[in-house]
Scaffold this active site. Structure first.
Site, PDB file in Angstrom:
ATOM      1  N   HIS A  72      -4.454 -26.190   9.899  1.00 61.63           N
ATOM      2  CA  HIS A  72      -3.197 -26.611   9.276  1.00 61.63           C
ATOM      3  C   HIS A  72      -3.464 -27.743   8.277  1.00 61.63           C
ATOM      4  O   HIS A  72      -4.089 -28.732   8.631  1.00 61.63           O
ATOM      5  CB  HIS A  72      -2.192 -27.083  10.343  1.00 61.63           C
ATOM      6  CG  HIS A  72      -1.455 -25.973  11.000  1.00 61.63           C
ATOM      7  ND1 HIS A  72      -0.168 -26.087  11.432  1.00 61.63           N
ATOM      8  CD2 HIS A  72      -1.834 -24.702  11.290  1.00 61.63           C
ATOM      9  CE1 HIS A  72       0.239 -24.949  11.953  1.00 61.63           C
ATOM     10  NE2 HIS A  72      -0.752 -24.085  11.891  1.00 61.63           N
ATOM     11  N   TYR A 201       8.531 -31.699  12.532  1.00 63.70           N
ATOM     12  CA  TYR A 201       9.010 -32.816  13.357  1.00 63.70           C
ATOM     13  C   TYR A 201      10.403 -33.176  12.824  1.00 63.70           C
ATOM     14  O   TYR A 201      10.537 -33.565  11.666  1.00 63.70           O
ATOM     15  CB  TYR A 201       8.097 -34.039  13.210  1.00 63.70           C
ATOM     16  CG  TYR A 201       6.710 -33.892  13.803  1.00 63.70           C
ATOM     17  CD1 TYR A 201       5.700 -33.206  13.136  1.00 63.70           C
ATOM     18  CD2 TYR A 201       6.409 -34.459  15.038  1.00 63.70           C
ATOM     19  CE1 TYR A 201       4.418 -33.096  13.684  1.00 63.70           C
ATOM     20  CE2 TYR A 201       5.128 -34.350  15.588  1.00 63.70           C
ATOM     21  CZ  TYR A 201       4.150 -33.663  14.909  1.00 63.70           C
ATOM     22  OH  TYR A 201       2.888 -33.550  15.455  1.00 63.70           O
ATOM     23  N   PRO A 293       3.345 -38.012  23.020  1.00 63.08           N
ATOM     24  CA  PRO A 293       2.691 -36.912  22.293  1.00 63.08           C
ATOM     25  C   PRO A 293       3.133 -36.757  20.831  1.00 63.08           C
ATOM     26  O   PRO A 293       2.623 -35.929  20.112  1.00 63.08           O
ATOM     27  CB  PRO A 293       3.052 -35.678  23.110  1.00 63.08           C
ATOM     28  CG  PRO A 293       4.155 -36.074  23.997  1.00 63.08           C
ATOM     29  CD  PRO A 293       4.133 -37.536  24.148  1.00 63.08           C
ATOM     30  N   LYS A 297      -2.019 -37.326  19.762  1.00 62.74           N
ATOM     31  CA  LYS A 297      -3.228 -38.128  19.911  1.00 62.74           C
ATOM     32  C   LYS A 297      -3.865 -38.091  21.291  1.00 62.74           C
ATOM     33  O   LYS A 297      -5.031 -38.460  21.452  1.00 62.74           O
ATOM     34  CB  LYS A 297      -2.912 -39.600  19.564  1.00 62.74           C
ATOM     35  CG  LYS A 297      -2.628 -39.818  18.093  1.00 62.74           C
ATOM     36  CD  LYS A 297      -3.831 -39.485  17.238  1.00 62.74           C
ATOM     37  CE  LYS A 297      -3.463 -39.207  15.790  1.00 62.74           C
ATOM     38  NZ  LYS A 297      -4.210 -38.079  15.240  1.00 62.74           N
ATOM     39  N   TYR A 385      -2.756 -39.122  11.174  1.00 59.78           N
ATOM     40  CA  TYR A 385      -2.469 -37.850  11.857  1.00 59.78           C
ATOM     41  C   TYR A 385      -3.731 -36.976  11.943  1.00 59.78           C
ATOM     42  O   TYR A 385      -4.007 -36.382  12.986  1.00 59.78           O
ATOM     43  CB  TYR A 385      -1.369 -37.086  11.119  1.00 59.78           C
ATOM     44  CG  TYR A 385      -0.790 -35.928  11.908  1.00 59.78           C
ATOM     45  CD1 TYR A 385      -1.315 -34.642  11.789  1.00 59.78           C
ATOM     46  CD2 TYR A 385       0.266 -36.119  12.803  1.00 59.78           C
ATOM     47  CE1 TYR A 385      -0.806 -33.584  12.520  1.00 59.78           C
ATOM     48  CE2 TYR A 385       0.785 -35.058  13.535  1.00 59.78           C
ATOM     49  CZ  TYR A 385       0.247 -33.793  13.395  1.00 59.78           C
ATOM     50  OH  TYR A 385       0.746 -32.741  14.126  1.00 59.78           O
TER      51      TYR A 385
HETATM   52  P1  FAS Z   1      -6.365 -34.779  32.430  1.00 60.17           P
HETATM   53  O1  FAS Z   1      -5.243 -35.449  33.099  1.00 60.17           O
HETATM   54  O2  FAS Z   1      -6.223 -33.676  31.502  1.00 60.17           O
HETATM   55  O3  FAS Z   1      -7.517 -34.399  33.466  1.00 60.17           O
HETATM   56  C1  FAS Z   1      -7.760 -35.209  34.601  1.00 60.17           C
HETATM   57  C2  FAS Z   1      -8.413 -34.343  35.661  1.00 60.17           C
HETATM   58  O4  FAS Z   1      -8.714 -35.208  36.766  1.00 60.17           O
HETATM   59  C3  FAS Z   1      -7.472 -33.247  36.183  1.00 60.17           C
HETATM   60  O5  FAS Z   1      -8.097 -31.999  36.170  1.00 60.17           O
HETATM   61  C4  FAS Z   1      -7.144 -33.711  37.608  1.00 60.17           C
HETATM   62  O6  FAS Z   1      -6.996 -32.632  38.510  1.00 60.17           O
HETATM   63  C5  FAS Z   1      -8.355 -34.558  37.954  1.00 60.17           C
HETATM   64  N1  FAS Z   1      -8.039 -35.551  39.005  1.00 60.17           N
HETATM   65  C6  FAS Z   1      -6.940 -36.329  39.095  1.00 60.17           C
HETATM   66  N2  FAS Z   1      -6.986 -37.048  40.229  1.00 60.17           N
HETATM   67  C7  FAS Z   1      -8.154 -36.705  40.860  1.00 60.17           C
HETATM   68  C8  FAS Z   1      -8.764 -37.084  42.078  1.00 60.17           C
HETATM   69  N3  FAS Z   1      -8.149 -37.942  42.909  1.00 60.17           N
HETATM   70  N4  FAS Z   1      -9.949 -36.534  42.415  1.00 60.17           N
HETATM   71  C9  FAS Z   1     -10.560 -35.640  41.569  1.00 60.17           C
HETATM   72  N5  FAS Z   1     -10.026 -35.225  40.410  1.00 60.17           N
HETATM   73  C10 FAS Z   1      -8.825 -35.757  40.071  1.00 60.17           C
HETATM   74  N6  FAS Z   1      -1.525 -34.706  24.345  1.00 60.17           N
HETATM   75  C11 FAS Z   1      -1.375 -34.283  23.073  1.00 60.17           C
HETATM   76  O7  FAS Z   1      -2.206 -34.624  22.219  1.00 60.17           O
HETATM   77  N7  FAS Z   1      -0.307 -33.468  22.737  1.00 60.17           N
HETATM   78  C12 FAS Z   1       0.612 -33.038  23.672  1.00 60.17           C
HETATM   79  O8  FAS Z   1       1.538 -32.321  23.363  1.00 60.17           O
HETATM   80  C13 FAS Z   1       0.478 -33.459  25.011  1.00 60.17           C
HETATM   81  N8  FAS Z   1       1.360 -33.036  25.985  1.00 60.17           N
HETATM   82  C14 FAS Z   1       1.195 -33.477  27.276  1.00 60.17           C
HETATM   83  C15 FAS Z   1       2.087 -33.077  28.302  1.00 60.17           C
HETATM   84  C16 FAS Z   1       1.917 -33.544  29.622  1.00 60.17           C
HETATM   85  C17 FAS Z   1       2.896 -33.112  30.704  1.00 60.17           C
HETATM   86  C18 FAS Z   1       0.863 -34.425  29.928  1.00 60.17           C
HETATM   87  C19 FAS Z   1       0.693 -34.971  31.351  1.00 60.17           C
HETATM   88  C20 FAS Z   1      -0.017 -34.827  28.930  1.00 60.17           C
HETATM   89  C21 FAS Z   1       0.130 -34.342  27.603  1.00 60.17           C
HETATM   90  N9  FAS Z   1      -0.751 -34.711  26.575  1.00 60.17           N
HETATM   91  C22 FAS Z   1      -0.616 -34.291  25.297  1.00 60.17           C
HETATM   92  C23 FAS Z   1      -1.857 -35.555  26.855  1.00 60.17           C
HETATM   93  C24 FAS Z   1      -2.953 -34.709  27.487  1.00 60.17           C
HETATM   94  O9  FAS Z   1      -3.285 -33.669  26.606  1.00 60.17           O
HETATM   95  C25 FAS Z   1      -4.100 -35.632  27.814  1.00 60.17           C
HETATM   96  O10 FAS Z   1      -4.378 -36.507  26.735  1.00 60.17           O
HETATM   97  C26 FAS Z   1      -5.346 -34.889  28.188  1.00 60.17           C
HETATM   98  O11 FAS Z   1      -5.033 -33.990  29.213  1.00 60.17           O
HETATM   99  C27 FAS Z   1      -6.361 -35.934  28.610  1.00 60.17           C
HETATM  100  O12 FAS Z   1      -7.418 -35.291  29.198  1.00 60.17           O
HETATM  101  P2  FAS Z   1      -8.182 -35.968  30.433  1.00 60.17           P
HETATM  102  O13 FAS Z   1      -8.482 -37.399  30.093  1.00 60.17           O
HETATM  103  O14 FAS Z   1      -9.276 -35.034  30.767  1.00 60.17           O
HETATM  104  O15 FAS Z   1      -7.099 -36.056  31.601  1.00 60.17           O
HETATM  105  C1  PHB Z   2       1.981 -29.090  20.807  1.00 64.93           C
HETATM  106  O1  PHB Z   2       1.803 -28.061  20.136  1.00 64.93           O
HETATM  107  O2  PHB Z   2       2.024 -29.068  22.061  1.00 64.93           O
HETATM  108  C2  PHB Z   2       2.155 -30.411  20.096  1.00 64.93           C
HETATM  109  C3  PHB Z   2       1.890 -30.486  18.747  1.00 64.93           C
HETATM  110  C4  PHB Z   2       2.036 -31.709  18.097  1.00 64.93           C
HETATM  111  C5  PHB Z   2       2.466 -32.817  18.810  1.00 64.93           C
HETATM  112  C6  PHB Z   2       2.733 -32.729  20.177  1.00 64.93           C
HETATM  113  C7  PHB Z   2       2.576 -31.510  20.819  1.00 64.93           C
HETATM  114  O3  PHB Z   2       2.630 -34.009  18.167  1.00 64.93           O
END
Ligand code: FAS
Ligand code: PHB
Length: 390
Positions: A72, A201, A293, A297, A385
């Protein structure tokens, strides 16, 4: 059992770090409390910076991303019934982002890890880091009715915002900074063509909306919602009607709907823990920081942490220098705080805050007006961005 680097967490942070270490010949074992399918069932991020794509390539897991990801070169800000395109490519001298779901990144890294023979222990309970302030750290966990010990040189806490790593650090040794936003995001996934070829957005008096996608046939939409909203109160029809209300008329008319197959509400907050290193324990990704989000980032910050930590660990093992791991926290936090600022700024500019004053509302409108009529302001948005340099 012994390994060089014990990684807690099989999300994007842990998997990316683990694969880079494996490719560099550094032994590592990943522990996660849940199973592979549970992790793959989580729907999260969708936009990858070029630096993140490069690291996934370096980990040997970039083939499908290169084949199926959607490059994009811009996105739109919608307000006052009109679109304003931010030309990422033109404003940043040729940079772009890649639209490719975090779920697919996770799947690709898991498959690469299995093919490389590196070990992941799923469904490990009570994972606990120990003695990370000594040269002999270890991790314990429970599985199959027994308690196991894993001796290691270093522990990478890639266990997300509620994992054991940050909680194992004495409260006196860590500072946390947090901001809670007075709203959440209601998100859905639907097997239907996106309303637009690029992301939109939208800032509307009824609230923020985001039109995103996972492919040319799978759409991802979000609506700003109150924190006390319940999923069960949001039928698909109600969601589509509200989305149409928040989009400019030509997009509302073009919107194609279909039954959703995923629906969730995520609260928004900013969070940073300092420092990100405690002796032989490193905090990585969501274990150290959370961003709303809005700026896309979260996942990308996890990748830049991995970049800095992998560089430091590779230097330790291959060049016998600790300069990189000693600099990890400071280098990672310098980029984290700039992304936290950008995510806060995008969130503040694009959402409607309950109880906002008339003055603050005018400031928000002036911000959008200035941003979409000033090349300098648009360039600042674009360079953040697409991702600031590592
Ligand atoms: P994660 O949380 O992905 O991974 C952590 C891992 O540790 C998991 O697999 C978990 O099972 C494990 N863990 C936890 N506790 C443990 C324990 N006690 N013992 C062993 N393992 C354990 N980011 C964006 O850029 N755009 C978005 O749209 C976006 N939407 C999101 C929506 C939600 C609901 C959430 C919660 C986050 C969102 N994020 C988004 C942010 C997300 O993408 C995170 O930045 C990303 O998952 C970070 O990756 P990790 O640091 O690996 O953490
Ligand atoms: C998504 O596609 O999940 C998404 C894209 C851009 C954002 C947040 C979420 O800023």
């Amino acid at each position: 059992m012994r390994t060089q680097v014990a990684i807690i967490g099989s999300g994007p942070s842990g998997l990316l770090l683990g694969q880079l270490l494996t490719e560099a010949g550094v032994d590592n074992i990943i522990l996660d409390r849940v199973g592979k399918e549970y992790i793959l069932g989580r729907v999260r991020a969708g936009v990858l910076e070029e630096g993140t794509v490069g690291l996934i390539d370096q980990a040997g897991a970039g083939a499908r991303l290169r084949a199926e990801g959607l490059p994009h070169e811009g996105f739109s800000l919608a307000f006052d019934g009109r679109d304003h395109r931010i030309d990422l490519y033109g404003l940043t001298g040729g940079k772009r982002v890649m639209v490719y779901g975090q779920t697919e990144v996770t799947r690709d890294l898991m498959e690469r890890r299995e093919a490389s023979g590196a070990r992941t222990i799923y469904e490990a309970a009570k994972v606990t880091p120990h003695d990370f302030d000594t040269r002999l750290p270890f991790v314990t966990y429970e599985k199959d009715g027994s308690t196991h010990r894993m001796d290691c040189d270093f522990i990478a806490g890639c266990d997300g915002s509620h994992g054991p790593s940050r909680n194992a650090v004495p409260k006196s040794a860590i500072r946390v900074f947090e901001k809670i936003y007075p709203f959440g995001w209601l998100g859905i996934l639907a097997e239907v063509a996106p309303v637009n070829h690029e992301l939109i957005y939208a800032n509307h008096p009824r609230g923020f909306a985001l039109c995103s996608m996972r492919s040319a046939t799978r759409s991802r939409y979000y609506l700003q919602c109150a924190l006390d909203e319940k999923i069960e109160d949001w039928s698909d029809d109600r969601f589509w009607d509200e989305l149409r209300r928040r989009l400019p008329a030509h997009h509302a008319e073009a919107l194609i709907t279909a039954p959703s197959f995923e629906k969730s509400i995520a609260p928004l907050r900013s969070f940073v823990a300092e420092p990100m290193r405690f002796g032989h324990l490193f905090l990585v990704g969501d274990a150290a920081h959370i961003v709303p989000p809005t700026g896309a980032k979260g996942l990308n910050l996890a990748a830049s942490d991995v970049h800095y930590l992998f560089d430091g660990l590779r230097e330790h093992y291959l060049d016998h220098s600790d300069a990189g791991i000693d600099a990890y926290s400071e280098r990672a936090l310098a980029r984290v705080w700039k992304a936290v600022r950008f995510s806060w700024w995008m969130t503040t500019m694009m959402h409607r805050f309950p109880d906002t004053s008339e003055f603050d509302q005018r400031i928000q409108e002036a911000e959008l007006d200035y941003l979409t009529h000033s090349r300098a302001a648009s360039t600042a948005l674009a360079e953040n961005y697409v991702g600031l340099p590592f």
